[in-house]
Design an enzyme around this catalytic site. Sequence first.
Site, PDB file in Angstrom:
ATOM      1  CB  THR A 174      17.387   2.441  42.974  1.00 55.60           C
ATOM      2  OG1 THR A 174      16.707   3.405  42.174  1.00 55.60           O
ATOM      3  CG2 THR A 174      18.889   2.565  42.727  1.00 55.60           C
ATOM      4  CD  GLN A 211      11.539   7.908  36.579  1.00 61.85           C
ATOM      5  OE1 GLN A 211      11.872   6.742  36.477  1.00 61.85           O
ATOM      6  NE2 GLN A 211      12.016   8.697  37.537  1.00 61.85           N
ATOM      7  CG  MET A 215       8.894   8.613  43.873  1.00 63.20           C
ATOM      8  SD  MET A 215       8.722  10.371  44.134  1.00 63.20           S
ATOM      9  CE  MET A 215      10.286  10.739  44.912  1.00 63.20           C
ATOM     10  CG  PHE A 216       9.559   6.742  49.217  1.00 66.74           C
ATOM     11  CD1 PHE A 216      10.725   7.295  49.705  1.00 66.74           C
ATOM     12  CD2 PHE A 216       8.561   7.593  48.764  1.00 66.74           C
ATOM     13  CE1 PHE A 216      10.896   8.672  49.750  1.00 66.74           C
ATOM     14  CE2 PHE A 216       8.712   8.973  48.806  1.00 66.74           C
ATOM     15  CZ  PHE A 216       9.878   9.518  49.305  1.00 66.74           C
ATOM     16  CB  SER A 217       8.437   0.975  45.344  1.00 65.73           C
ATOM     17  OG  SER A 217       9.163   1.324  44.169  1.00 65.73           O
ATOM     18  CD  GLU A 227      15.471   7.998  39.348  1.00 70.74           C
ATOM     19  OE1 GLU A 227      14.304   8.208  38.942  1.00 70.74           O
ATOM     20  OE2 GLU A 227      15.761   7.922  40.552  1.00 70.74           O
ATOM     21  CB  CYS A 256      -4.401   6.534  51.511  1.00 70.91           C
ATOM     22  SG  CYS A 256      -4.927   5.416  52.845  1.00 70.91           S
TER      23      CYS A 256
HETATM   24 ZN    ZN Z   1      -3.441   3.627  52.463  1.00 71.66          ZN
END
Ligand code: ZN
Length: 192
Positions: free
Chosen positions: A29, A97, A24-26, A95, A186
Amino acid sequence: MLFSEQNYKRGIYRGSIEVICGSMFSGKTEELIRRLKRAQIAKLKVEIFKPRTDIRYDVSDVVSHDANSVQSTPVDHSSEILFLNADTQVVGIDEAQFFDAELPAVCNKLAEKGIRVIVAGLDMDFTGKPFGPMPALMCIAELVTKVNAVCVCCGSPAMYSFRKVSSEATVLLGEKESYEPRCRFCYHMTEA
Ligand code: ZN
């Protein structure tokens, strides 16, 4: 010259499948829209499909309010994509997936009819597992592009969609604020 827009214009084109994947946020779209807009500039007939389960935005948002806007059709099952307009040359699927397991077969059929198919979707769910039909689509594609987000913790390239809330449901629609992009380090840091 497989993906050349000039060749499409001259009618010398072969169908193909392109996959744009990432967290997400990559910007998946955005990349899908960029390619579709370029196809429209080349005067190609473009159609977009998305699963009806995606309630986060409606038709007009896929390609927003300008002269190049692309008609987007929400469908319940991937097989409905085969009922596309007869003159469509480029098909965008967003979308991906959330689609059923038949989507790869549908994409193959379209590509074999000479259509350029561009598919965008999340490659992993929030647990880091391959998401729906995405792995199969990546296998059958001529071209796979993986786009990265930026890790909110450290600024590295991020490929995981980290879920900040504790629900175990695979699909949390309309809750983008429940996720954040994280890098491998992370993402796993909070798991212990
Ligand atoms: Zn990181």
